[in-house]
Design a protein around this motif. Structure first.
Motif, PDB file in Angstrom:
ATOM      1  N   TYR A  14       0.823  -1.207   0.000  1.00 51.67           N
ATOM      2  CA  TYR A  14       0.000   0.000   0.000  1.00 51.67           C
ATOM      3  C   TYR A  14       0.854   1.253   0.000  1.00 51.67           C
ATOM      4  O   TYR A  14       1.935   1.307   0.604  1.00 51.67           O
ATOM      5  CB  TYR A  14      -0.928   0.011   1.213  1.00 51.67           C
TER       6      TYR A  14
ATOM      7  N   GLY B  80      -5.084   5.400   3.828  1.00 51.01           N
ATOM      8  CA  GLY B  80      -6.150   4.405   3.724  1.00 51.01           C
ATOM      9  C   GLY B  80      -6.737   4.125   5.087  1.00 51.01           C
ATOM     10  O   GLY B  80      -6.190   4.532   6.121  1.00 51.01           O
TER      11      GLY B  80
ATOM     12  N   THR C  56      -9.514   2.584   0.266  1.00 46.32           N
ATOM     13  CA  THR C  56      -8.224   3.011  -0.287  1.00 46.32           C
ATOM     14  C   THR C  56      -8.253   4.487  -0.653  1.00 46.32           C
ATOM     15  O   THR C  56      -7.930   4.868  -1.788  1.00 46.32           O
ATOM     16  CB  THR C  56      -7.890   2.156  -1.515  1.00 46.32           C
TER      17      THR C  56
END
Length: 654
Positions: free
Chosen positions: A276, A280, A301
């Motif tokens: 990632y 988020g 996200t």
């Protein structure tokens, strides 16, 4: 937090969103000295975010599918304006992997995670399977992808009721349906699919076991390209209505330091598992009886609506960190430097009518006066138009204090002094929610609002009626004869924010209250009363505000007042009104019965969609139905969409 010199980040950023989140992102861009580019639909041509940006580009008509969801139009706007990056805000294209891919192909930086994270975490089904493979506890359920309704019904029986039906794509609680018995499943599937197609362009569904009385806890994470993955503590998002968050706070009153650390580790692990990058949120359900036990729901996200409460307790500008990460820079802090200071609570202010089952309200903002000394992120200004094209949230009021009790008290006071006139709002409902004992002590679960009694419509008191009457008298005194310059319309719009306290001659004035009851007053001197704000709108109605409560008062003459009172008495002693009216302006998306067919009380007749909500009009009693609308029709609030001729019971004998 010290903001980095703008030359090391971006020179120009396009904000691919609208409303309060567009203004929020623009605020940080300005603080960093970065040129802000806005986009707008025809409905938003005069919106505040358009004026606040350095440049604004039209991207299409009012419909979101033809503007804010049009990938080609957004990319073209970025190219036209010379933007180096695009911030998607939340909703719309913020979790759309096709959009992220289009940005990359155009050589524009997408301020969000990479494609893999969007593909895995942007789909609830895939995300659940992914984290389950990593040992994260998940709620029992199944994906309905590729299944017909009969197969879904069998799988639902095997999983066990009650179930939660929800779209796999998107978020925000849109399209979610609670199913407590097998007989209710077909209707829930139909409704969830319709909303999913309209909101996300994907009607794939996920069905999960409904956990009764849970808490909804989410963890804010940030991750950069340099190996750092950090969390900023949790947010309590348990106070929800129809799976839509209403009041959020940080930190959660139910989470102790040990559980906070466990939640943080789980959230960071989920983010790291998909490499990632960016901001988020990892969401969990926590058992009310066992707050140390949690289940993964999904990962959003993007930036969340409720991100301000995290900013308030950490002092970290999340948008600035998003920009740093997207520019390839490291986070400006480490996990050890994160400190939670005090308590923050946020309330979402919606243009809606709680007394009418929370249906959206549309109209022009005649008065807007946010509370002083407190953070308010708003989509509106005086003169803004709230339409049925988008989500009805118009502002967020955020209070921060040393502890939870003080924060709740500050939020209530701020809501009481937030003046909005021109549309109905949920402010009075928010205050009633904050006043509950279970909310005050932090004994929360996601069903609290559903269990609350129906909020009864309030009646304006004498001070409000006096203020409304005074507005009418002022207009009568000020308006020049027809044909002279100025005109009544100009006067109405200039008489904004009249306050009670000015003496006026006594007279009888009658009003229709919020389209319902008739009230009359002879008192027009409200001196000594607490503050009342009254203003007349372009449709001749007078809006009043007092302590967070608004009323729409339509002046009527004595003849109409008497006619309406007699009609109300007649309805009280006769059968239920046969007319079925639209509760809100919107689009007819389904007609459930043929014209002329027989229906029973409570049968579904027509579904109306507006502001990403679907409302079902039902039969008031048994009888034969006449349908007055068709799929695709635009309807106004209180427009008759159907009539049901009540069965006549003949008790005579042959």
């Amino acid at each position: 937090m010290t903001l980095e010199h703008p030359a090391t980040i971006f020179g120009s950023v396009l904000v691919a969103n609208r409303g309060e989140i567009a203004r929020r992102v623009i605020r940080t861009l300005r603080a960093l000295g970065i040129r802000a580019v806005a986009v707008y639909s025809d409905a938003d041509a005069d919106a505040p975010h358009v004026r606040e940006a350095d440049e604004a580009v039209r991207i299409g008509p009012a419909a979101a599918t033809a503007s804010y969801l049009d990938i080609d139009a957004v990319i073209a706007a970025a190219r036209q304006s010379g933007a180096e990056a695009i911030h998607p805000g939340y909703g719309f294209l913020s979790e759309n992997v096709t959009f992220a891919r289009a940005c990359a192909q155009a050589g524009i930086v997408f301020i969000g995670p990479g494609e893999r994270a969007l593909e895995v975490m942007g789909d609830k089904i895939r995300a659940k399977e992914h984290v389950a493979g990593s040992g994260v506890p998940t709620v029992p359920g199944f994906s309905a992808a590729g299944m017909n309704d009969a197969e879904i019904a069998r799988a639902a029986e095997a999983t066990g009721f009650p179930l939660l039906v929800k779209p796999s794509a998107g978020g925000g609680g849109k399209g979610m349906q609670v199913v407590r018995a097998a007989d209710d499943l077909p209707a829930a599937l139909d409704s969830a699919r319709r909303v999913a197609r309209a909101a996300f362009g994907d009607d794939t569904l996920l069905l999960e076991r409904l956990l009764e009385r849970p808490r909804h806890i989410e963890v804010q994470v940030l991750a950069d390209d340099h190996g750092a993955v950090v969390h900023l503590g949790e947010r309590e998002c348990t106070l929800q209505r129809r799976h839509q968050k209403v009041i959020e706070e940080a930190p959660s009153p139910a989470v102790d330091p040990r559980t906070r650390e466990r939640l943080g580790r789980a959230a960071c692990a989920a983010a790291a598992s998909v490499d990632y990058r960016g901001a988020g949120t990892v969401e969990f359900l926590v058992a009310a009886a066992r707050p140390d036990e949690f289940f993964f729901i999904e990962m959003n996200t993007r930036l969340q609506v409720e991100h301000p409460v995290t900013e308030e307790v950490t002092g970290i500008d999340l948008v600035a960190e998003q920009l740093r990460i997207a520019a390839g820079m490291p986070l400006s802090f480490t996990q050890d430097q994160v400190r939670l200071r005090g308590h923050a609570v946020e309330a979402r202010v919606y243009a809606e009518s709680p007394e009418r089952d929370f249906v959206p309200s549309v109209g022009e903002i005649l008065v807007w006066r946010p509370a002083r000394g407190i953070r308010t992120d708003a989509a509106i200004e005086i003169g803004s138009r709230v339409t049925a094209d988008y989500d009805p949230m118009i502002a967020k009021v955020i209070a921060h204090a040393d502890d939870r009790t003080q924060a709740l008290r500050a939020l209530d006071a701020a809501l009481a002094s937030t003046v909005i006139a021109g549309v109905e709002t949920n402010v009075a409902f928010l205050r009633s929610l904050l006043a509950r004992d279970d909310v005050r002590v932090g004994d929360l679960d996601t069903g609290i609002i559903d269990r609350m009694p129906v909020l009864e419509a309030s009646s304006p008191d004498e001070a409000e009626l006096a203020a409304a009457a005074a507005v009418l008298r002022a207009i009568d005194d000020e308006v020049p004869p027809v044909g002279q310059s100025g005109g009544a319309g100009a006067v109405w719009r200039n008489l904004r924010g009249w306050r009670a306290g000015r003496p006026a001659a006594a007279e009888t004035v009658s009003f229709l209250v919020d389209g319902g009851d008739v009230v009359s007053t002879r008192r027009t001197d409200a001196a000594g009363a607490s503050e009342v704000v009254a203003v007349r709108g372009p449709d001749a109605a007078v809006w009043t505000w007092r302590d967070g409560v608004t009323h729409r008062l339509t002046p009527i003459d004595r003849h109409e007042a008497m006619t309406r009172r007699l009609a109300a008495r007649s309805r009280h002693v006769s059968a239920v009104d046969p007319q079925v009216r639209a509760p809100m302006p919107g689009t007819v998306v389904a007609v459930h019965v043929p014209d002329g067919s027989r229906v029973a009380a409570g049968d579904r007749l027509v579904s109306i969609e507006a502001m990403k909500m679907e409302h079902i009009a039902v039969a008031p009693h048994d009888g034969a139905v006449r349908i007055h609308v068709a799929i695709g029709d635009q309807v106004n609030r209180d427009q008759t969409v159907a009539e049901v001729e009540e069965d006549q019971h003949d008790d005579s004998t042959e």
